[in-house]
Enzyme design. Structure first.
Site, PDB file in Angstrom:
ATOM      1  N   ASP A 128      51.205   6.752  31.782  1.00 32.63           N
ATOM      2  CA  ASP A 128      51.895   5.483  32.051  1.00 32.63           C
ATOM      3  C   ASP A 128      52.878   5.213  30.914  1.00 32.63           C
ATOM      4  OD1 ASP A 128      50.261   5.061  34.249  1.00 32.63           O
ATOM      5  OD2 ASP A 128      49.009   3.547  33.272  1.00 32.63           O
ATOM      6  N   MET A 129      53.895   4.370  31.212  1.00 30.47           N
ATOM      7  CA  MET A 129      54.824   3.980  30.138  1.00 30.47           C
ATOM      8  C   MET A 129      54.535   2.541  29.721  1.00 30.47           C
ATOM      9  SD  MET A 129      57.058   5.042  28.076  1.00 30.47           S
ATOM     10  CE  MET A 129      57.774   6.567  28.691  1.00 30.47           C
TER      11      MET A 129
ATOM     12  N   GLN B 122      60.865   3.752  33.150  1.00 31.50           N
ATOM     13  CA  GLN B 122      61.141   2.385  33.611  1.00 31.50           C
ATOM     14  C   GLN B 122      62.640   2.163  33.853  1.00 31.50           C
ATOM     15  OE1 GLN B 122      59.503   1.158  29.968  1.00 31.50           O
ATOM     16  NE2 GLN B 122      57.534   0.498  30.803  1.00 31.50           N
TER      17      GLN B 122
ATOM     18  N   ARG C  55      57.288   9.472  37.475  1.00 30.25           N
ATOM     19  CA  ARG C  55      57.027   8.284  38.316  1.00 30.25           C
ATOM     20  C   ARG C  55      58.051   7.235  37.899  1.00 30.25           C
ATOM     21  NH1 ARG C  55      52.217   5.206  36.287  1.00 30.25           N
ATOM     22  NH2 ARG C  55      50.828   6.447  37.578  1.00 30.25           N
TER      23      ARG C  55
ATOM     24  N   LYS D  54      59.903  -0.093  37.955  1.00 30.57           N
ATOM     25  CA  LYS D  54      60.911  -1.027  37.444  1.00 30.57           C
ATOM     26  C   LYS D  54      60.651  -1.343  35.980  1.00 30.57           C
ATOM     27  CE  LYS D  54      62.152  -3.427  41.712  1.00 30.57           C
ATOM     28  NZ  LYS D  54      62.375  -4.742  42.357  1.00 30.57           N
ATOM     29  N   GLY D  55      59.394  -1.471  35.599  1.00 30.14           N
ATOM     30  CA  GLY D  55      59.035  -1.853  34.221  1.00 30.14           C
ATOM     31  C   GLY D  55      58.299  -3.180  34.247  1.00 30.14           C
ATOM     32  N   ALA D  56      57.082  -3.181  33.686  1.00 32.79           N
ATOM     33  CA  ALA D  56      56.201  -4.348  33.812  1.00 32.79           C
ATOM     34  C   ALA D  56      56.284  -5.301  32.626  1.00 32.79           C
ATOM     35  CB  ALA D  56      54.758  -3.870  33.975  1.00 32.79           C
TER      36      ALA D  56
ATOM     37  N   ARG E  79      49.562  -8.824  33.774  1.00 32.88           N
ATOM     38  CA  ARG E  79      50.888  -8.290  34.122  1.00 32.88           C
ATOM     39  C   ARG E  79      51.154  -8.476  35.616  1.00 32.88           C
ATOM     40  NH1 ARG E  79      49.680  -4.436  30.116  1.00 32.88           N
ATOM     41  NH2 ARG E  79      48.938  -2.835  31.552  1.00 32.88           N
ATOM     42  N   ARG E  80      50.105  -8.329  36.431  1.00 32.22           N
ATOM     43  CA  ARG E  80      50.289  -8.520  37.881  1.00 32.22           C
ATOM     44  C   ARG E  80      50.621  -9.982  38.187  1.00 32.22           C
ATOM     45  NH1 ARG E  80      49.737  -3.880  36.611  1.00 32.22           N
ATOM     46  NH2 ARG E  80      51.958  -4.183  36.566  1.00 32.22           N
TER      47      ARG E  80
HETATM   48  C1  LIG Z   1      51.938   3.095  41.041  1.00 34.71           C
HETATM   49  C2  LIG Z   1      52.567   2.215  40.007  1.00 34.71           C
HETATM   50  C3  LIG Z   1      52.459   2.554  38.679  1.00 34.71           C
HETATM   51  C4  LIG Z   1      53.057   1.764  37.694  1.00 34.71           C
HETATM   52  N1  LIG Z   1      53.066   2.187  36.388  1.00 34.71           N
HETATM   53  C5  LIG Z   1      53.772   1.482  35.480  1.00 34.71           C
HETATM   54  C6  LIG Z   1      53.956   1.977  34.164  1.00 34.71           C
HETATM   55  O1  LIG Z   1      53.488   3.049  33.793  1.00 34.71           O
HETATM   56  N2  LIG Z   1      54.670   1.206  33.286  1.00 34.71           N
HETATM   57  C7  LIG Z   1      55.245   0.016  33.671  1.00 34.71           C
HETATM   58  O2  LIG Z   1      55.917  -0.626  32.849  1.00 34.71           O
HETATM   59  N3  LIG Z   1      55.081  -0.455  34.910  1.00 34.71           N
HETATM   60  C8  LIG Z   1      54.358   0.231  35.822  1.00 34.71           C
HETATM   61  N4  LIG Z   1      54.249  -0.248  37.097  1.00 34.71           N
HETATM   62  C9  LIG Z   1      54.655  -1.650  37.391  1.00 34.71           C
HETATM   63  C10 LIG Z   1      56.120  -1.764  37.701  1.00 34.71           C
HETATM   64  O3  LIG Z   1      56.891  -1.554  36.547  1.00 34.71           O
HETATM   65  C11 LIG Z   1      56.438  -3.166  38.247  1.00 34.71           C
HETATM   66  O4  LIG Z   1      56.147  -4.121  37.272  1.00 34.71           O
HETATM   67  C12 LIG Z   1      55.691  -3.510  39.517  1.00 34.71           C
HETATM   68  O5  LIG Z   1      55.604  -2.428  40.376  1.00 34.71           O
HETATM   69  C13 LIG Z   1      56.389  -4.685  40.266  1.00 34.71           C
HETATM   70  O6  LIG Z   1      57.685  -4.316  40.589  1.00 34.71           O
HETATM   71  P1  LIG Z   1      58.167  -3.873  42.063  1.00 34.71           P
HETATM   72  O7  LIG Z   1      58.851  -2.565  41.938  1.00 34.71           O
HETATM   73  O8  LIG Z   1      57.045  -3.864  42.995  1.00 34.71           O
HETATM   74  O9  LIG Z   1      59.297  -4.914  42.421  1.00 34.71           O
HETATM   75  P2  LIG Z   1      59.369  -6.507  42.341  1.00 34.71           P
HETATM   76  O10 LIG Z   1      60.811  -6.836  42.475  1.00 34.71           O
HETATM   77  O11 LIG Z   1      58.625  -7.026  41.164  1.00 34.71           O
HETATM   78  O12 LIG Z   1      58.591  -6.943  43.636  1.00 34.71           O
HETATM   79  C14 LIG Z   1      59.032  -6.634  44.953  1.00 34.71           C
HETATM   80  C15 LIG Z   1      58.028  -7.171  45.945  1.00 34.71           C
HETATM   81  O13 LIG Z   1      56.783  -6.504  45.783  1.00 34.71           O
HETATM   82  C16 LIG Z   1      55.691  -7.384  45.893  1.00 34.71           C
HETATM   83  N5  LIG Z   1      54.987  -7.462  44.593  1.00 34.71           N
HETATM   84  C17 LIG Z   1      55.401  -6.966  43.424  1.00 34.71           C
HETATM   85  N6  LIG Z   1      54.503  -7.191  42.447  1.00 34.71           N
HETATM   86  C18 LIG Z   1      53.513  -7.872  43.008  1.00 34.71           C
HETATM   87  C19 LIG Z   1      52.297  -8.393  42.524  1.00 34.71           C
HETATM   88  N7  LIG Z   1      51.932  -8.268  41.253  1.00 34.71           N
HETATM   89  N8  LIG Z   1      51.498  -9.038  43.390  1.00 34.71           N
HETATM   90  C20 LIG Z   1      51.827  -9.173  44.705  1.00 34.71           C
HETATM   91  N9  LIG Z   1      52.981  -8.695  45.219  1.00 34.71           N
HETATM   92  C21 LIG Z   1      53.804  -8.055  44.396  1.00 34.71           C
HETATM   93  C22 LIG Z   1      56.272  -8.696  46.335  1.00 34.71           C
HETATM   94  O14 LIG Z   1      56.299  -8.703  47.737  1.00 34.71           O
HETATM   95  C23 LIG Z   1      57.676  -8.640  45.762  1.00 34.71           C
HETATM   96  O15 LIG Z   1      58.569  -9.465  46.451  1.00 34.71           O
HETATM   97  C24 LIG Z   1      53.701   0.550  38.079  1.00 34.71           C
HETATM   98  C25 LIG Z   1      53.813   0.218  39.422  1.00 34.71           C
HETATM   99  C26 LIG Z   1      53.280   1.026  40.395  1.00 34.71           C
HETATM  100  C27 LIG Z   1      53.455   0.653  41.814  1.00 34.71           C
END
Ligand SMILES: Cc1cc2nc3c(=O)[nH]c(=O)nc-3n(C[C@H](O)[C@H](O)[C@H](O)COP(=O)(O)OP(=O)(O)OC[C@H]3O[C@@H](n4cnc5c(N)ncnc54)[C@H](O)[C@@H]3O)c2cc1C
Length: 311
Positions: A135-136, A165, A186, A189-191, A290-291
């Site tokens: 993970d990043m 990210q 993978r 977007k970045g959390a 973060r979620r």
């Molecule tokens: C498999 C996986 C691995 C990941 N690994 C990393 C990592 O290593 N490092 C890192 O920085 N980030 C990681 N992330 C998190 C990522 O960076 C985002 O923060 C996260 O995926 C939310 O962004 P989004 O692309 O879904 O788009 P967003 O624009 O945030 O969301 C788009 C839509 O998705 C849904 N959604 C998004 N998040 C949520 C939520 N928490 N609860 C309910 N609905 C939601 C909603 O419908 C929203 O309108 C990972 C995500 C996934 C899916």
């Protein structure tokens, strides 16, 4: 709002009191408010969740939650736990795929310790046919994470990949480098809440970067993982793959456990590889926060869960 919520929940995630309270109630029983996003505290619970996902045609990766270990002993304990998990997963018969964080393995203590710990996991993982994704974490760790990844890659470990990210300004360079190596990426977007000096601040800019990078990965990457729940981006990626005749077998989608299960099922039904990231373990609080930061509406869901428990 986009950056503000992330920063707010990130600050809360550091509160010891909140963590103690949440940890006591969040996974207490089947209705615990964190259950929606966390598969449980034990590997047995995670395997149960994994089996349920597999029965719906979903792929999975297990994440034993933990980050920012402060001592060599803590990092060694997390490493031993991953090694133990490998045996338990093999015995269970579920898919062999792990995700982990380098600060869990001691990246914040010293690099050599972390490299040794990662190698201790990659060895048995390789013997048993596991794929391990790094993970990043937030931007102070980007260089260290990529350097440790490349150290192991140069030592011929090939059962390992990395997350990058789209929010970071530097990522196009990193994607190109990983494509050059033939390493599996993978794309997320970045959390984390990041400063404007290193990251895009507006959602539209992050989304545009995501699409650009997804194109680079789909075009010349090695079995990339498109990890997002964003329906617009998912549709764009599907279109891109279709127009460029990129077969469904050459990439996969990934989503988090408990998020947009409707989209997860839809992608499976349409014949795509769809992997669910299944987090479990006692150290679930920062992940959970973060979620919430990504979608503050989740707070309503959590509060309803808490009120439901009380009544
Ligand atoms: C498999 C996986 C691995 C990941 N690994 C990393 C990592 O290593 N490092 C890192 O920085 N980030 C990681 N992330 C998190 C990522 O960076 C985002 O923060 C996260 O995926 C939310 O962004 P989004 O692309 O879904 O788009 P967003 O624009 O945030 O969301 C788009 C839509 O998705 C849904 N959604 C998004 N998040 C949520 C939520 N928490 N609860 C309910 N609905 C939601 C909603 O419908 C929203 O309108 C990972 C995500 C996934 C899916």
């Amino acid at each position: 709002m986009y950056a503000g919520a992330k920063a707010f929940f990130f600050a809360l995630s550091r509160s010891g009191t909140l963590k103690r309270l949440a940890s006591k109630y969040g996974l207490r029983d089947h209705h615990g408010f964190a259950r929606r996003f966390i598969a449980g505290e034990t590997i047995e619970e995670a395997i149960g969740a994994a089996r349920a996902l597999q029965s719906q045609g979903l792929l999975l990766t297990l994440d034993y939650l933990g980050e920012s270990t402060r001592t060599v002993e803590e990092a060694a304990a997390a490493t031993r736990e991953y090694v133990r998990l490998i045996d338990v997963i093999v015995a269970s018969g579920i898919e062999r795929n792990l995700s982990l964080k380098l600060t869990q393995l001691g990246a914040g203590i010293d690099r050599a310790t972390c490299v040794d710990n990662l190698r201790r996991i990659l060895e048995p993982a390789g013997r048993h046919g596991f794929f391990v994704r790094i993970d990043m974490e937030n931007s102070p760790w980007t260089d260290v994470t990529l350097e440790i990844f490349e150290t192991l890659w140069q030592q011929e470990y090939r059962n390992v990949g990395i997350a990058l990210q789209a929010a970071l300004l530097r990522t196009e360079r990193d994607v190109r480098r990983m494509n050059e190596l033939g390493a599996r990426v993978r794309l997320v977007k970045g959390a984390y809440k990041e400063p404007a000096t290193v990251a895009y601040q507006r959602k539209t800019d992050v989304d545009a970067a995501y699409l650009r990078l997804a194109g680079l990965l789909l075009g010349s990457g090695t079995y990339p993982a498109i990890a997002t729940h964003d329906p617009v981006l998912l549709e764009e990626v599907r279109q891109y793959a279709c127009v460029h005749e990129i077969a469904k077998s050459r990439f996969e989608f990934q989503m988090l456990y408990g998020i947009r299960r409707d989209l997860q099922k839809g992608l499976v039904a349409d014949g795509y590889h769809m992997r669910v990231y299944v987090p479990f373990g006692r150290e679930w609080f920062p992940y959970f926060m973060r979620r919430l930061g990504e979608r503050p509406a989740n707070l309503g869901f959590v509060l309803r869960g808490i009120m439901g428990e009380r009544s």
